[in-house]
Design a protein around this motif. Structure first.
Motif, PDB file in Angstrom:
ATOM      1  N   MET A 137      36.297   7.323 -67.529  1.00 12.18           N
ATOM      2  CA  MET A 137      37.631   7.915 -67.419  1.00 12.18           C
ATOM      3  C   MET A 137      38.181   8.283 -68.788  1.00 12.18           C
ATOM      4  SD  MET A 137      41.121   6.070 -66.316  1.00 12.18           S
ATOM      5  CE  MET A 137      41.937   5.990 -67.872  1.00 12.18           C
ATOM      6  N   ILE A 138      38.082   7.318 -69.708  1.00  3.51           N
ATOM      7  CA  ILE A 138      38.702   7.549 -71.012  1.00  3.51           C
ATOM      8  C   ILE A 138      37.928   8.606 -71.800  1.00  3.51           C
ATOM      9  CG2 ILE A 138      37.478   5.786 -72.355  1.00  3.51           C
ATOM     10  CD1 ILE A 138      41.219   6.301 -72.365  1.00  3.51           C
ATOM     11  N   THR A 139      36.609   8.710 -71.535  1.00  2.00           N
ATOM     12  CA  THR A 139      35.810   9.743 -72.220  1.00  2.00           C
ATOM     13  C   THR A 139      36.225  11.144 -71.762  1.00  2.00           C
ATOM     14  OG1 THR A 139      34.004   8.154 -72.200  1.00  2.00           O
ATOM     15  CG2 THR A 139      33.475  10.405 -72.792  1.00  2.00           C
ATOM     16  N   THR A 140      36.450  11.290 -70.449  1.00  2.00           N
ATOM     17  CA  THR A 140      36.906  12.585 -69.920  1.00  2.00           C
ATOM     18  C   THR A 140      38.268  12.951 -70.488  1.00  2.00           C
ATOM     19  OG1 THR A 140      35.794  11.927 -67.897  1.00  2.00           O
ATOM     20  CG2 THR A 140      37.143  13.891 -67.807  1.00  2.00           C
ATOM     21  N   LEU A 141      39.157  11.945 -70.544  1.00  2.00           N
ATOM     22  CA  LEU A 141      40.501  12.212 -71.082  1.00  2.00           C
ATOM     23  C   LEU A 141      40.437  12.634 -72.546  1.00  2.00           C
ATOM     24  CD1 LEU A 141      43.590  11.989 -70.567  1.00  2.00           C
ATOM     25  CD2 LEU A 141      43.438   9.791 -71.679  1.00  2.00           C
ATOM     26  N   LEU A 142      39.543  11.972 -73.307  1.00  2.00           N
ATOM     27  CA  LEU A 142      39.465  12.321 -74.731  1.00  2.00           C
ATOM     28  C   LEU A 142      38.860  13.700 -74.932  1.00  2.00           C
ATOM     29  CD1 LEU A 142      38.568   8.940 -76.384  1.00  2.00           C
ATOM     30  CD2 LEU A 142      40.663  10.227 -76.518  1.00  2.00           C
ATOM     31  N   ASN A 143      37.887  14.072 -74.087  1.00  2.00           N
ATOM     32  CA  ASN A 143      37.339  15.434 -74.194  1.00  2.00           C
ATOM     33  C   ASN A 143      38.400  16.479 -73.871  1.00  2.00           C
ATOM     34  OD1 ASN A 143      34.638  15.127 -75.005  1.00  2.00           O
ATOM     35  ND2 ASN A 143      34.134  14.283 -73.011  1.00  2.00           N
ATOM     36  N   ALA A 144      39.194  16.225 -72.821  1.00  2.14           N
ATOM     37  CA  ALA A 144      40.279  17.151 -72.481  1.00  2.14           C
ATOM     38  C   ALA A 144      41.305  17.228 -73.595  1.00  2.14           C
ATOM     39  CB  ALA A 144      40.943  16.714 -71.180  1.00  2.14           C
ATOM     40  N   LEU A 145      41.543  16.067 -74.262  1.00  5.84           N
ATOM     41  CA  LEU A 145      42.507  16.037 -75.374  1.00  5.84           C
ATOM     42  C   LEU A 145      42.025  16.886 -76.541  1.00  5.84           C
ATOM     43  CD1 LEU A 145      45.154  14.522 -75.871  1.00  5.84           C
ATOM     44  CD2 LEU A 145      43.855  12.891 -77.183  1.00  5.84           C
ATOM     45  N   VAL A 146      40.703  16.838 -76.809  1.00  2.00           N
ATOM     46  CA  VAL A 146      40.149  17.660 -77.904  1.00  2.00           C
ATOM     47  C   VAL A 146      40.312  19.138 -77.575  1.00  2.00           C
ATOM     48  CG1 VAL A 146      38.023  18.327 -79.038  1.00  2.00           C
ATOM     49  CG2 VAL A 146      38.577  15.951 -78.783  1.00  2.00           C
ATOM     50  N   VAL A 147      40.037  19.509 -76.310  1.00  3.68           N
ATOM     51  CA  VAL A 147      40.194  20.922 -75.924  1.00  3.68           C
ATOM     52  C   VAL A 147      41.654  21.352 -76.056  1.00  3.68           C
ATOM     53  CG1 VAL A 147      39.967  22.549 -74.032  1.00  3.68           C
ATOM     54  CG2 VAL A 147      38.184  20.897 -74.442  1.00  3.68           C
ATOM     55  N   GLY A 148      42.582  20.474 -75.631  1.00  2.00           N
ATOM     56  CA  GLY A 148      44.008  20.799 -75.741  1.00  2.00           C
ATOM     57  C   GLY A 148      44.460  20.944 -77.178  1.00  2.00           C
ATOM     58  N   LEU A 149      43.931  20.079 -78.066  1.00  2.00           N
ATOM     59  CA  LEU A 149      44.317  20.188 -79.477  1.00  2.00           C
ATOM     60  C   LEU A 149      43.792  21.474 -80.091  1.00  2.00           C
ATOM     61  CD1 LEU A 149      43.896  16.550 -80.759  1.00  2.00           C
ATOM     62  CD2 LEU A 149      45.983  17.822 -80.520  1.00  2.00           C
ATOM     63  N   ILE A 150      42.570  21.888 -79.686  1.00  2.85           N
ATOM     64  CA  ILE A 150      42.033  23.150 -80.210  1.00  2.85           C
ATOM     65  C   ILE A 150      42.893  24.324 -79.728  1.00  2.85           C
ATOM     66  CG2 ILE A 150      40.058  24.706 -80.080  1.00  2.85           C
ATOM     67  CD1 ILE A 150      38.278  22.289 -80.071  1.00  2.85           C
ATOM     68  N   VAL A 151      43.307  24.296 -78.446  1.00  5.79           N
ATOM     69  CA  VAL A 151      44.150  25.382 -77.920  1.00  5.79           C
ATOM     70  C   VAL A 151      45.490  25.439 -78.658  1.00  5.79           C
ATOM     71  CG1 VAL A 151      45.430  26.121 -75.886  1.00  5.79           C
ATOM     72  CG2 VAL A 151      43.066  25.451 -75.671  1.00  5.79           C
ATOM     73  N   ILE A 152      46.073  24.250 -78.932  1.00  7.57           N
ATOM     74  CA  ILE A 152      47.350  24.213 -79.656  1.00  7.57           C
ATOM     75  C   ILE A 152      47.195  24.793 -81.066  1.00  7.57           C
ATOM     76  CG2 ILE A 152      48.802  22.535 -80.835  1.00  7.57           C
ATOM     77  CD1 ILE A 152      49.069  21.042 -78.380  1.00  7.57           C
ATOM     78  N   SER A 153      46.088  24.464 -81.741  1.00  2.36           N
ATOM     79  CA  SER A 153      45.868  25.001 -83.083  1.00  2.36           C
ATOM     80  C   SER A 153      45.706  26.516 -83.049  1.00  2.36           C
ATOM     81  CB  SER A 153      44.623  24.362 -83.701  1.00  2.36           C
ATOM     82  OG  SER A 153      44.800  22.974 -83.791  1.00  2.36           O
ATOM     83  N   LEU A 154      44.988  27.026 -82.024  1.00  5.43           N
ATOM     84  CA  LEU A 154      44.829  28.482 -81.935  1.00  5.43           C
ATOM     85  C   LEU A 154      46.163  29.164 -81.651  1.00  5.43           C
ATOM     86  CD1 LEU A 154      41.475  28.910 -80.024  1.00  5.43           C
ATOM     87  CD2 LEU A 154      41.960  29.250 -82.422  1.00  5.43           C
ATOM     88  N   VAL A 155      47.036  28.509 -80.877  1.00  2.85           N
ATOM     89  CA  VAL A 155      48.346  29.121 -80.619  1.00  2.85           C
ATOM     90  C   VAL A 155      49.199  29.125 -81.879  1.00  2.85           C
ATOM     91  CG1 VAL A 155      50.518  28.763 -79.394  1.00  2.85           C
ATOM     92  CG2 VAL A 155      48.396  28.690 -78.150  1.00  2.85           C
ATOM     93  N   SER A 156      49.124  28.069 -82.682  1.00  2.00           N
ATOM     94  CA  SER A 156      49.971  28.043 -83.876  1.00  2.00           C
ATOM     95  C   SER A 156      49.424  28.938 -84.978  1.00  2.00           C
ATOM     96  CB  SER A 156      50.144  26.627 -84.389  1.00  2.00           C
ATOM     97  OG  SER A 156      49.116  26.324 -85.260  1.00  2.00           O
ATOM     98  N   ILE A 157      48.222  29.507 -84.815  1.00  2.26           N
ATOM     99  CA  ILE A 157      47.741  30.507 -85.774  1.00  2.26           C
ATOM    100  C   ILE A 157      48.600  31.774 -85.680  1.00  2.26           C
ATOM    101  CG2 ILE A 157      45.795  32.096 -86.127  1.00  2.26           C
ATOM    102  CD1 ILE A 157      43.943  29.882 -86.016  1.00  2.26           C
ATOM    103  N   ILE A 158      49.211  32.026 -84.488  1.00  2.00           N
ATOM    104  CA  ILE A 158      50.079  33.201 -84.332  1.00  2.00           C
ATOM    105  C   ILE A 158      51.189  33.189 -85.383  1.00  2.00           C
ATOM    106  CG2 ILE A 158      51.711  34.329 -82.779  1.00  2.00           C
ATOM    107  CD1 ILE A 158      50.122  33.228 -80.470  1.00  2.00           C
ATOM    108  N   ARG A 159      51.826  31.998 -85.531  1.00  4.65           N
ATOM    109  CA  ARG A 159      52.902  31.897 -86.523  1.00  4.65           C
ATOM    110  C   ARG A 159      52.345  31.976 -87.945  1.00  4.65           C
ATOM    111  NH1 ARG A 159      57.585  33.391 -86.373  1.00  4.65           N
ATOM    112  NH2 ARG A 159      58.102  32.248 -84.480  1.00  4.65           N
ATOM    113  N   ALA A 160      51.134  31.440 -88.156  1.00  4.11           N
ATOM    114  CA  ALA A 160      50.556  31.500 -89.497  1.00  4.11           C
ATOM    115  C   ALA A 160      50.151  32.916 -89.860  1.00  4.11           C
ATOM    116  CB  ALA A 160      49.337  30.570 -89.591  1.00  4.11           C
ATOM    117  N   TYR A 161      49.846  33.761 -88.848  1.00  8.73           N
ATOM    118  CA  TYR A 161      49.444  35.134 -89.155  1.00  8.73           C
ATOM    119  C   TYR A 161      50.650  36.032 -89.368  1.00  8.73           C
ATOM    120  CZ  TYR A 161      47.394  39.723 -88.668  1.00  8.73           C
ATOM    121  OH  TYR A 161      47.023  41.004 -88.882  1.00  8.73           O
TER     122      TYR A 161
END
Lengths: 130, 88
Positions: free
Chosen positions: B1-25
């Motif tokens: 369970m916790i492994t699945t949650l952590l994998n989903a958390l990594v994907v969510g953090l990557i998506v958040i970083s890609l969204v905040s590139i909009i402001r950096a650009y």
């Protein structure tokens, strides 16, 4: 087993705060308000994720390193926020419409310096005039 | 369970970083970009720590520590260059 659920709660809370910080970065109108979202939400979200990892790892050496990273982030983030605010204020970055300053320190210092220069110029003019 | 949650958390953090590139650009001033890069740095540190747990190799924690220090020095140099016009 119960400790995994507590860690999952901390992970979801930390991700919620990090996402709120990014939403504030995208939608707020100003440098200062964006910086406010960055400072608060980033520190709280990183702290909650690190606390969840501490519950999961449970080893003295690695928990010490994680506490070191937590102290580092909690010290560095206010310093960076303060410096960004000071730089933006000194450079005269425009604020959002409808906001105002109560005590504008930089403008008052500039006014005082200009008045002193005028007084010096008047005195020198009088001396040369006599 | 916790492994699945952590994998989903990594994907969510990557998506958040890609969204905040909009402001950096497309940020209106330089300081907006500095703020956005700071948020991306924190997300990357979190991703490194989660991978240190998922891969069971705890030397990545030292890598995250050095990453925090390097990002701090970089942001400090950019702000000093903006304020005073020179770094040293």
């Amino acid at each position: 087993m119960i400790i995994e659920y507590i860690a999952a709660f901390f992970f979801i809370g930390g991700f919620f705060f990090l996402a709120v910080g990014v939403i504030g970065l995208l939608r707020l109108p100003d440098v200062y308000t964006r910086m406010h979202a960055m400072g608060k939400c980033d520190t709280l979200g990183a702290g909650m994720v690190l606390f969840g990892l501490m519950l999961l790892i449970f080893d003295v050496t690695n928990i010490t390193k994680l506490i070191l990273i937590l102290v580092m982030i909690a010290t560095i983030n206010p310093i960076i926020t303060h410096l960004i605010a000071k730089t933006a204020y000194n450079r005269g970055t425009p604020m959002a419409e409808g906001s105002f300053l109560i005590n504008d320190y930089v403008a008052s210092q500039r006014r005082r310096r200009r008045r002193k220069l005028q007084e010096v110029a008047i005195e020198e003019g009088d001396e040369t005039g006599q | 369970m916790i492994t699945t949650l952590l994998n989903a958390l990594v994907v969510g953090l990557i998506v958040i970083s890609l969204v905040s590139i909009i402001r950096a650009y497309g940020g209106p001033s330089v300081l907006d970009r500095v703020v956005a890069i700071n948020i991306i740095t924190t997300n990357v540190v979190m991703i490194i720590l989660i991978f240190a747990y998922l891969e069971n190799s705890y030397y990545y924690i030292d890598v995250a520590f050095v990453f925090v220090l390097g990002a701090f020095i970089g942001t400090l140099c950019i702000l000093k260059l903006l304020r005073e016009g020179h770094i040293i």
